[in-house]
Design a protein around this motif. Structure first.
Motif, mmCIF file in Angstrom:
data_model
loop_
_atom_site.group_PDB
_atom_site.id
_atom_site.type_symbol
_atom_site.label_atom_id
_atom_site.label_comp_id
_atom_site.label_asym_id
_atom_site.label_seq_id
_atom_site.Cartn_x
_atom_site.Cartn_y
_atom_site.Cartn_z
ATOM 1 N N THR A 6 -42.813 -18.622 -4.490
ATOM 2 C CA THR A 6 -41.655 -17.986 -5.056
ATOM 3 C C THR A 6 -40.913 -18.745 -6.227
ATOM 4 O OG1 THR A 6 -40.219 -18.681 -3.279
ATOM 5 C CG2 THR A 6 -41.324 -17.067 -2.801
ATOM 6 N N LYS A 7 -41.241 -19.943 -6.263
ATOM 7 C CA LYS A 7 -40.588 -20.638 -7.128
ATOM 8 C C LYS A 7 -41.104 -20.876 -8.672
ATOM 9 C CE LYS A 7 -38.921 -24.201 -3.634
ATOM 10 N NZ LYS A 7 -38.991 -25.558 -3.324
ATOM 11 N N THR A 8 -40.430 -21.497 -9.565
ATOM 12 C CA THR A 8 -40.783 -21.443 -10.919
ATOM 13 C C THR A 8 -41.609 -22.695 -11.199
ATOM 14 O OG1 THR A 8 -38.633 -22.114 -11.663
ATOM 15 C CG2 THR A 8 -39.228 -19.579 -11.731
ATOM 16 N N MET A 9 -42.351 -22.706 -12.313
ATOM 17 C CA MET A 9 -42.701 -24.078 -12.686
ATOM 18 C C MET A 9 -42.796 -24.225 -13.988
ATOM 19 S SD MET A 9 -46.864 -23.185 -12.579
ATOM 20 C CE MET A 9 -47.427 -22.145 -13.816
ATOM 21 N N LYS A 10 -43.163 -25.344 -14.784
ATOM 22 C CA LYS A 10 -43.041 -25.645 -16.094
ATOM 23 C C LYS A 10 -44.283 -25.531 -16.533
ATOM 24 C CE LYS A 10 -38.913 -27.236 -16.720
ATOM 25 N NZ LYS A 10 -37.888 -26.335 -17.593
ATOM 26 N N ALA A 11 -44.605 -24.898 -17.866
ATOM 27 C CA ALA A 11 -45.832 -24.426 -18.376
ATOM 28 C C ALA A 11 -45.735 -24.465 -19.899
ATOM 29 C CB ALA A 11 -46.468 -23.084 -17.842
ATOM 30 N N ILE A 12 -46.823 -24.543 -20.541
ATOM 31 C CA ILE A 12 -46.927 -24.571 -21.984
ATOM 32 C C ILE A 12 -47.619 -22.953 -22.317
ATOM 33 C CG2 ILE A 12 -48.010 -25.262 -23.955
ATOM 34 C CD1 ILE A 12 -45.988 -27.255 -23.195
ATOM 35 N N ARG A 13 -46.595 -22.429 -23.085
ATOM 36 C CA ARG A 13 -46.854 -21.050 -23.256
ATOM 37 C C ARG A 13 -46.990 -20.769 -24.772
ATOM 38 N NH1 ARG A 13 -48.188 -17.223 -19.287
ATOM 39 N NH2 ARG A 13 -46.750 -15.718 -19.925
ATOM 40 N N LEU A 14 -47.844 -19.829 -25.152
ATOM 41 C CA LEU A 14 -48.067 -19.239 -26.302
ATOM 42 C C LEU A 14 -47.607 -17.757 -26.470
ATOM 43 C CD1 LEU A 14 -49.398 -19.879 -29.128
ATOM 44 C CD2 LEU A 14 -51.603 -19.039 -28.183
ATOM 45 N N HIS A 15 -46.744 -17.600 -27.310
ATOM 46 C CA HIS A 15 -46.215 -16.135 -27.685
ATOM 47 C C HIS A 15 -46.773 -15.639 -28.982
ATOM 48 C CE1 HIS A 15 -43.245 -16.116 -24.304
ATOM 49 N NE2 HIS A 15 -43.198 -17.647 -24.411
ATOM 50 N N ALA A 16 -47.235 -16.218 -29.786
ATOM 51 C CA ALA A 16 -47.907 -15.811 -31.220
ATOM 52 C C ALA A 16 -48.837 -16.948 -31.667
ATOM 53 C CB ALA A 16 -46.886 -15.416 -32.113
ATOM 54 N N PRO A 17 -49.894 -16.624 -32.172
ATOM 55 C CA PRO A 17 -50.876 -17.609 -32.484
ATOM 56 C C PRO A 17 -50.006 -18.126 -33.957
ATOM 57 C CG PRO A 17 -51.612 -15.400 -33.331
ATOM 58 C CD PRO A 17 -50.586 -15.287 -32.404
ATOM 59 N N GLY A 18 -50.628 -19.441 -34.196
ATOM 60 C CA GLY A 18 -50.076 -20.441 -35.291
ATOM 61 C C GLY A 18 -50.576 -21.792 -35.116
ATOM 62 N N GLY A 19 -49.542 -22.569 -35.516
ATOM 63 C CA GLY A 19 -49.500 -23.828 -35.397
ATOM 64 C C GLY A 19 -49.201 -24.656 -34.161
ATOM 65 N N PRO A 20 -49.291 -25.895 -34.249
ATOM 66 C CA PRO A 20 -48.754 -26.513 -32.842
ATOM 67 C C PRO A 20 -47.524 -26.349 -32.162
ATOM 68 C CG PRO A 20 -49.953 -28.120 -34.234
ATOM 69 C CD PRO A 20 -49.701 -26.778 -35.145
ATOM 70 N N ARG A 21 -46.587 -26.182 -33.309
ATOM 71 C CA ARG A 21 -44.945 -25.809 -32.979
ATOM 72 C C ARG A 21 -44.907 -24.402 -32.111
ATOM 73 N NH1 ARG A 21 -43.275 -30.694 -32.166
ATOM 74 N NH2 ARG A 21 -44.307 -32.127 -34.032
ATOM 75 N N GLN A 22 -45.872 -23.639 -32.257
ATOM 76 C CA GLN A 22 -45.994 -22.534 -31.582
ATOM 77 C C GLN A 22 -46.128 -22.600 -29.873
ATOM 78 O OE1 GLN A 22 -44.925 -20.310 -34.211
ATOM 79 N NE2 GLN A 22 -45.808 -18.937 -32.837
ATOM 80 N N LEU A 23 -46.362 -23.843 -29.656
ATOM 81 C CA LEU A 23 -46.525 -24.028 -28.077
ATOM 82 C C LEU A 23 -45.044 -24.418 -27.327
ATOM 83 C CD1 LEU A 23 -49.598 -26.426 -28.013
ATOM 84 C CD2 LEU A 23 -49.563 -23.990 -27.799
ATOM 85 N N VAL A 24 -44.729 -23.421 -26.611
ATOM 86 C CA VAL A 24 -43.473 -23.573 -25.798
ATOM 87 C C VAL A 24 -43.549 -24.087 -24.491
ATOM 88 C CG1 VAL A 24 -41.513 -22.357 -25.451
ATOM 89 C CG2 VAL A 24 -42.844 -21.681 -27.478
ATOM 90 N N PHE A 25 -42.840 -25.060 -23.963
ATOM 91 C CA PHE A 25 -42.335 -25.716 -22.846
ATOM 92 C C PHE A 25 -41.361 -25.006 -22.064
ATOM 93 C CE2 PHE A 25 -40.802 -29.103 -20.090
ATOM 94 C CZ PHE A 25 -41.962 -29.320 -19.346
ATOM 95 N N GLU A 26 -42.033 -24.082 -21.119
ATOM 96 C CA GLU A 26 -40.755 -23.046 -20.367
ATOM 97 C C GLU A 26 -41.011 -23.112 -19.054
ATOM 98 O OE1 GLU A 26 -41.224 -19.649 -22.847
ATOM 99 O OE2 GLU A 26 -43.013 -18.905 -21.949
ATOM 100 N N ASP A 27 -40.093 -22.277 -18.413
ATOM 101 C CA ASP A 27 -40.300 -21.930 -16.881
ATOM 102 C C ASP A 27 -41.094 -20.479 -16.863
ATOM 103 O OD1 ASP A 27 -38.739 -24.037 -16.061
ATOM 104 O OD2 ASP A 27 -36.943 -23.065 -16.369
ATOM 105 N N VAL A 28 -41.932 -20.583 -15.765
ATOM 106 C CA VAL A 28 -42.679 -19.338 -15.582
ATOM 107 C C VAL A 28 -42.838 -19.364 -13.792
ATOM 108 C CG1 VAL A 28 -44.069 -19.165 -17.600
ATOM 109 C CG2 VAL A 28 -45.022 -20.546 -15.884
ATOM 110 N N ALA A 29 -43.047 -18.511 -13.462
ATOM 111 C CA ALA A 29 -43.498 -18.138 -11.883
ATOM 112 C C ALA A 29 -44.728 -18.992 -11.680
ATOM 113 C CB ALA A 29 -43.565 -16.526 -11.437
ATOM 114 N N VAL A 30 -44.678 -19.660 -10.314
ATOM 115 C CA VAL A 30 -45.831 -20.289 -9.851
ATOM 116 C C VAL A 30 -46.774 -18.825 -9.536
ATOM 117 C CG1 VAL A 30 -46.842 -21.567 -7.800
ATOM 118 C CG2 VAL A 30 -44.543 -22.237 -8.995
ATOM 119 N N PRO A 31 -48.011 -19.018 -10.055
ATOM 120 C CA PRO A 31 -48.831 -18.288 -9.813
ATOM 121 C C PRO A 31 -49.202 -17.740 -8.092
ATOM 122 C CG PRO A 31 -50.238 -20.038 -10.537
ATOM 123 C CD PRO A 31 -48.719 -20.320 -10.830
ATOM 124 N N SER A 32 -49.611 -16.559 -7.871
ATOM 125 C CA SER A 32 -49.832 -16.145 -6.381
ATOM 126 C C SER A 32 -51.364 -16.533 -6.400
ATOM 127 C CB SER A 32 -49.460 -14.707 -6.231
ATOM 128 O OG SER A 32 -50.065 -13.922 -7.254
#
Length: 336
Positions: A6-32
């Motif tokens: 039920t907890k969240t975790m840290k992950a590297i997410r991509l919301h739009a294609p592009g350069g390396p700075r498109q990689l976002v370090f953010e909280d997401v749900a731990v997968p079931s």
């Protein structure tokens, strides 16, 4: 472990294609975890060129997405269908999407239990690239001791795996590098001949000189646009060009007449998933790979380890082609 899910975790997410700075370090749900999956707490994550292809949009992903294709860690939850095969605490490595995270849900078919003598860094370094090198030398072109191969970018992660596997088999190895430091590295891995392609861009003439004018039996080329033609020109009659990556950009369309004009050549653009389709094939390949590691025949000679939140820097290093060996990411420690 039910509270963990039920907890969240840290992950590297991509919301739009592009350069390396498109990689976002953010909280997401731990997968079931589905019945045929295990949840792996990632200890070390491998960085590969395919991750940059996903980031730029060269290879399409459904966005937003968590990047990554391999990691090593420990099992912290087991799906109902697998409880007789895997258990919490098992040390594993895997080839599966969404590895740039603290936790990844992985299908059982993509998991390999590690021998006790193999550490997480070696495991993460030799899963995707080890499997790739293995199918190239064991299946795409079945390398034998009588053969001579040309390995492009020998100091990279895949190049190092290919050199070592080719020498385990007993083949002769010619490889290309870009610096004197990388030349010393690949020689230490057993390369028989090394060509600096910065000094000699038209390296096929040197390859033919080294092979008595004959050419090599096979070329393993993960560089792509800047090397493919010289790779093709380096082949013997009936030789095989294995195009396995696009580090310098995609290879252009190839006229089939070019193959007949240069000795009835063969060319292939293989991909790893097609060599893992049969049940148990991933595990069979990993068994040999990790036995070589346990025996000291396959080693992680150079690496760069960065924290997970520096994934963009890892991509910059990889795409600059200035690094040697494997780039690895380390997730942050868990907090209660």
């Amino acid at each position: 472990m039910s509270s963990l899910l039920t907890k969240t975790m840290k992950a590297i997410r991509l919301h739009a294609p592009g350069g390396p700075r498109q990689l976002v370090f953010e909280d997401v749900a731990v997968p079931s975890v589905k019945s045929n999956e295990v949840l792996v707490q990632n200890e070390v994550i491998g960085v590969n060129f395919i991750d940059t292809y996903h980031r730029t949009g060269l290879y399409k992903l459904e966005l937003p997405a968590t990047l990554g294709r391999e990691a090593a860690g420990k099992v912290v939850a087991v799906g109902d269908a697998l409880k007789s095969q895997l258990k919490v605490g098992d040390r594993v490595t895997y080839f599966s999407p969404a590895s740039y995270a603290q936790f990844t849900a992985v299908p059982e078919s993509s998991v390999f239990c590690l021998p006790p003598t193999v550490d997480y860094e070696s495991a993460a370094a030799y899963t995707l690239q080890g499997l790739t090198a293995h199918y190239l030398v064991r299946s795409t072109f079945k390398l034998e001791s009588k053969h001579t191969c040309l390995i492009q970018a020998g100091a990279g992660g895949l190049g190092q795996a290919l050199i070592q596997m080719a020498k385990i088999i007993g083949a002769k190895v010619i490889t290309t590098v870009s610096t004197p430091e990388k030349e010393a590295l690949v020689r230490s891995l057993g390369a028989d001949h090394v060509i600096n392609y910065k000094d000699l861009p038209e390296f096929s003439s040197k390859v033919r000189e080294l092979t008595g004018g004959k050419g090599v039996d096979v070329v393993y080329d993960g560089v792509g646009a800047s090397t493919w033609f010289q790779s093709l020109k380096s082949l013997r009659t009936l030789g095989c060009l294995c195009l396995v990556g696009n580090a310098s950009g995609p290879v252009p369309a190839i006229d089939p007449l070019l193959l007949s004009a240069n000795g009835s050549l063969f060319i292939t653009r293989p991909t790893l998933v097609d060599y893992l389709r049969e049940p148990g094939e991933m595990q069979q390949r990993c068994t040999e790979i990790f036995q070589w590691i346990a025996d000291g025949k396959l080693t992680l000679s150079s690496k760069t380890v960065l924290p997970l939140d520096s994934a963009s820097q890892a991509h910059e290093i990889l795409e600059s082609r200035q690094s040697a060996g494997k780039i690895l990411l380390q997730p942050p420690a868990l907090t209660n």
